[in-house]
Design a protein around this motif. Sequence first.
Motif, PDB file in Angstrom:
ATOM      1  N   ILE A 184     -26.677  20.067  -9.497  1.00 54.58           N
ATOM      2  CA  ILE A 184     -27.017  20.958 -10.613  1.00 54.58           C
ATOM      3  C   ILE A 184     -25.825  21.042 -11.551  1.00 54.58           C
ATOM      4  O   ILE A 184     -24.687  21.199 -11.115  1.00 54.58           O
ATOM      5  CB  ILE A 184     -27.387  22.361 -10.098  1.00 54.58           C
ATOM      6  CG1 ILE A 184     -28.660  22.275  -9.267  1.00 54.58           C
ATOM      7  CG2 ILE A 184     -27.570  23.339 -11.249  1.00 54.58           C
ATOM      8  CD1 ILE A 184     -29.047  23.587  -8.619  1.00 54.58           C
ATOM      9  N   ARG A 185     -26.121  20.934 -12.842  1.00 52.81           N
ATOM     10  CA  ARG A 185     -25.069  21.026 -13.844  1.00 52.81           C
ATOM     11  C   ARG A 185     -24.836  22.486 -14.213  1.00 52.81           C
ATOM     12  O   ARG A 185     -25.729  23.316 -14.101  1.00 52.81           O
ATOM     13  CB  ARG A 185     -25.459  20.237 -15.095  1.00 52.81           C
ATOM     14  CG  ARG A 185     -25.684  18.771 -14.794  1.00 52.81           C
ATOM     15  CD  ARG A 185     -25.994  17.968 -16.004  1.00 52.81           C
ATOM     16  NE  ARG A 185     -27.173  18.481 -16.688  1.00 52.81           N
ATOM     17  CZ  ARG A 185     -27.621  17.998 -17.824  1.00 52.81           C
ATOM     18  NH1 ARG A 185     -27.011  16.996 -18.402  1.00 52.81           N
ATOM     19  NH2 ARG A 185     -28.682  18.494 -18.391  1.00 52.81           N
ATOM     20  N   SER A 186     -23.628  22.781 -14.651  1.00 58.67           N
ATOM     21  CA  SER A 186     -23.306  24.130 -15.111  1.00 58.67           C
ATOM     22  C   SER A 186     -22.696  24.025 -16.500  1.00 58.67           C
ATOM     23  O   SER A 186     -22.553  22.935 -17.045  1.00 58.67           O
ATOM     24  CB  SER A 186     -22.351  24.808 -14.133  1.00 58.67           C
ATOM     25  OG  SER A 186     -21.162  24.057 -14.013  1.00 58.67           O
ATOM     26  N   ALA A 187     -22.329  25.152 -17.048  1.00 57.36           N
ATOM     27  CA  ALA A 187     -21.765  25.170 -18.398  1.00 57.36           C
ATOM     28  C   ALA A 187     -20.251  25.322 -18.328  1.00 57.36           C
ATOM     29  O   ALA A 187     -19.722  26.062 -17.508  1.00 57.36           O
ATOM     30  CB  ALA A 187     -22.365  26.316 -19.195  1.00 57.36           C
ATOM     31  N   CYS A 188     -19.584  24.628 -19.211  1.00 57.51           N
ATOM     32  CA  CYS A 188     -18.144  24.796 -19.355  1.00 57.51           C
ATOM     33  C   CYS A 188     -17.901  26.195 -19.917  1.00 57.51           C
ATOM     34  O   CYS A 188     -18.533  26.588 -20.908  1.00 57.51           O
ATOM     35  CB  CYS A 188     -17.585  23.743 -20.309  1.00 57.51           C
ATOM     36  SG  CYS A 188     -15.874  24.029 -20.780  1.00 57.51           S
ATOM     37  N   PRO A 189     -16.999  26.979 -19.324  1.00 58.03           N
ATOM     38  CA  PRO A 189     -16.766  28.334 -19.825  1.00 58.03           C
ATOM     39  C   PRO A 189     -16.144  28.371 -21.222  1.00 58.03           C
ATOM     40  O   PRO A 189     -16.248  29.374 -21.916  1.00 58.03           O
ATOM     41  CB  PRO A 189     -15.823  28.950 -18.789  1.00 58.03           C
ATOM     42  CG  PRO A 189     -15.288  27.831 -17.993  1.00 58.03           C
ATOM     43  CD  PRO A 189     -16.222  26.682 -18.130  1.00 58.03           C
ATOM     44  N   GLN A 190     -15.537  27.265 -21.635  1.00 51.28           N
ATOM     45  CA  GLN A 190     -14.889  27.260 -22.941  1.00 51.28           C
ATOM     46  C   GLN A 190     -15.812  26.778 -24.050  1.00 51.28           C
ATOM     47  O   GLN A 190     -15.952  27.430 -25.077  1.00 51.28           O
ATOM     48  CB  GLN A 190     -13.628  26.395 -22.914  1.00 51.28           C
ATOM     49  CG  GLN A 190     -12.844  26.449 -24.211  1.00 51.28           C
ATOM     50  CD  GLN A 190     -11.458  25.865 -24.052  1.00 51.28           C
ATOM     51  OE1 GLN A 190     -10.918  25.844 -22.962  1.00 51.28           O
ATOM     52  NE2 GLN A 190     -10.884  25.408 -25.139  1.00 51.28           N
ATOM     53  N   CYS A 191     -16.489  25.633 -23.854  1.00 50.83           N
ATOM     54  CA  CYS A 191     -17.299  25.071 -24.946  1.00 50.83           C
ATOM     55  C   CYS A 191     -18.800  25.134 -24.679  1.00 50.83           C
ATOM     56  O   CYS A 191     -19.595  24.898 -25.583  1.00 50.83           O
ATOM     57  CB  CYS A 191     -16.882  23.632 -25.233  1.00 50.83           C
ATOM     58  SG  CYS A 191     -17.308  22.444 -23.941  1.00 50.83           S
ATOM     59  N   GLY A 192     -19.232  25.409 -23.446  1.00 48.50           N
ATOM     60  CA  GLY A 192     -20.647  25.550 -23.142  1.00 48.50           C
ATOM     61  C   GLY A 192     -21.395  24.252 -22.935  1.00 48.50           C
ATOM     62  O   GLY A 192     -22.610  24.261 -22.767  1.00 48.50           O
ATOM     63  N   SER A 193     -20.720  23.114 -22.908  1.00 49.67           N
ATOM     64  CA  SER A 193     -21.413  21.838 -22.717  1.00 49.67           C
ATOM     65  C   SER A 193     -21.688  21.586 -21.237  1.00 49.67           C
ATOM     66  O   SER A 193     -21.126  22.233 -20.358  1.00 49.67           O
ATOM     67  CB  SER A 193     -20.593  20.696 -23.324  1.00 49.67           C
ATOM     68  OG  SER A 193     -19.352  20.609 -22.672  1.00 49.67           O
ATOM     69  N   PHE A 194     -22.561  20.611 -20.965  1.00 51.61           N
ATOM     70  CA  PHE A 194     -22.939  20.272 -19.598  1.00 51.61           C
ATOM     71  C   PHE A 194     -21.753  19.703 -18.825  1.00 51.61           C
ATOM     72  O   PHE A 194     -21.059  18.825 -19.328  1.00 51.61           O
ATOM     73  CB  PHE A 194     -24.038  19.210 -19.582  1.00 51.61           C
ATOM     74  CG  PHE A 194     -25.342  19.653 -20.160  1.00 51.61           C
ATOM     75  CD1 PHE A 194     -26.060  20.683 -19.582  1.00 51.61           C
ATOM     76  CD2 PHE A 194     -25.869  19.029 -21.271  1.00 51.61           C
ATOM     77  CE1 PHE A 194     -27.269  21.077 -20.096  1.00 51.61           C
ATOM     78  CE2 PHE A 194     -27.080  19.418 -21.796  1.00 51.61           C
ATOM     79  CZ  PHE A 194     -27.779  20.438 -21.205  1.00 51.61           C
ATOM     80  N   VAL A 195     -21.548  20.183 -17.610  1.00 51.54           N
ATOM     81  CA  VAL A 195     -20.552  19.612 -16.700  1.00 51.54           C
ATOM     82  C   VAL A 195     -21.131  19.611 -15.293  1.00 51.54           C
ATOM     83  O   VAL A 195     -21.885  20.501 -14.923  1.00 51.54           O
ATOM     84  CB  VAL A 195     -19.210  20.382 -16.719  1.00 51.54           C
ATOM     85  CG1 VAL A 195     -18.487  20.210 -18.029  1.00 51.54           C
ATOM     86  CG2 VAL A 195     -19.392  21.844 -16.412  1.00 51.54           C
ATOM     87  N   HIS A 196     -20.791  18.599 -14.529  1.00 52.74           N
ATOM     88  CA  HIS A 196     -21.219  18.547 -13.134  1.00 52.74           C
ATOM     89  C   HIS A 196     -20.307  19.436 -12.301  1.00 52.74           C
ATOM     90  O   HIS A 196     -19.148  19.660 -12.644  1.00 52.74           O
ATOM     91  CB  HIS A 196     -21.189  17.106 -12.609  1.00 52.74           C
ATOM     92  CG  HIS A 196     -22.299  16.268 -13.163  1.00 52.74           C
ATOM     93  ND1 HIS A 196     -23.570  16.314 -12.666  1.00 52.74           N
ATOM     94  CD2 HIS A 196     -22.328  15.391 -14.173  1.00 52.74           C
ATOM     95  CE1 HIS A 196     -24.341  15.493 -13.351  1.00 52.74           C
ATOM     96  NE2 HIS A 196     -23.604  14.912 -14.274  1.00 52.74           N
ATOM     97  N   SER A 197     -20.817  19.907 -11.197  1.00 52.44           N
ATOM     98  CA  SER A 197     -20.072  20.855 -10.373  1.00 52.44           C
ATOM     99  C   SER A 197     -18.826  20.243  -9.756  1.00 52.44           C
ATOM    100  O   SER A 197     -17.911  20.964  -9.376  1.00 52.44           O
ATOM    101  CB  SER A 197     -20.981  21.416  -9.283  1.00 52.44           C
ATOM    102  OG  SER A 197     -21.459  20.364  -8.479  1.00 52.44           O
ATOM    103  N   ASP A 198     -18.769  18.922  -9.631  1.00 53.88           N
ATOM    104  CA  ASP A 198     -17.598  18.298  -9.024  1.00 53.88           C
ATOM    105  C   ASP A 198     -16.546  17.851 -10.042  1.00 53.88           C
ATOM    106  O   ASP A 198     -15.585  17.192  -9.685  1.00 53.88           O
ATOM    107  CB  ASP A 198     -18.019  17.125  -8.136  1.00 53.88           C
ATOM    108  CG  ASP A 198     -18.811  16.072  -8.888  1.00 53.88           C
ATOM    109  OD1 ASP A 198     -19.279  16.359 -10.007  1.00 53.88           O
ATOM    110  OD2 ASP A 198     -18.965  14.958  -8.355  1.00 53.88           O
ATOM    111  N   PHE A 199     -16.698  18.214 -11.312  1.00 55.74           N
ATOM    112  CA  PHE A 199     -15.711  17.867 -12.330  1.00 55.74           C
ATOM    113  C   PHE A 199     -14.521  18.813 -12.247  1.00 55.74           C
ATOM    114  O   PHE A 199     -14.680  20.017 -12.033  1.00 55.74           O
ATOM    115  CB  PHE A 199     -16.303  17.958 -13.734  1.00 55.74           C
ATOM    116  CG  PHE A 199     -17.213  16.819 -14.106  1.00 55.74           C
ATOM    117  CD1 PHE A 199     -17.532  15.805 -13.225  1.00 55.74           C
ATOM    118  CD2 PHE A 199     -17.760  16.769 -15.376  1.00 55.74           C
ATOM    119  CE1 PHE A 199     -18.365  14.783 -13.578  1.00 55.74           C
ATOM    120  CE2 PHE A 199     -18.595  15.742 -15.741  1.00 55.74           C
ATOM    121  CZ  PHE A 199     -18.905  14.735 -14.851  1.00 55.74           C
TER     122      PHE A 199
END
Length: 168
Positions: free
Chosen positions: A109-124
């Motif tokens: 499941i992807r989440s949002a970057c707290p700074q820019c709000g774009s898609f990021v994977h949980s293992d990034f």
Amino acid sequence: MELKNETKIGFSAEVSLIPVWAWILAVVGFAAMQVVAQVVRQPDAPTPLLRALMGLLVGAVVACYLLLIGYITPDARRRGMSPVLWTLVAILVPNALGMVLYFILRQPIRSACPQCGSFVHSDFNFCPHCSHKLSSSCPKCQHMVSATDVYCPYCGTPLTAAVTTGAG
């Protein structure tokens, strides 16, 4: 595209993903199996009680199959996968093997970057769009580490308090 972080977890959150059309189809499929079990009669038909139990069993299997197809569509979308492709695979590959394939091959499941709000994977460790640090990482091998780790579990490097708290 911005993505909101999901706060709900658990079975009820997963069930809430199933769309209304899938619930309606599941109820219709279950009811249809009850009608078929009671109306269709053969010369060697089992007793009415056994027909009712078989209708319940087959109806439950049909309803679960339809609910799983309904679940795959929004789940694939929230994981960044093609919902149309995976729904078609689940429907068209026989013996529910398409569903098994989906659950084996699905992305995290992807989440949002707290700074820019774009898609990021949980293992990034870092956001690929704004390079915001998302999690603590080992200064030597850059693997993700837990805040409670004293040593990196991958390379054995001692972790300082600044690294494990996400600072630095």
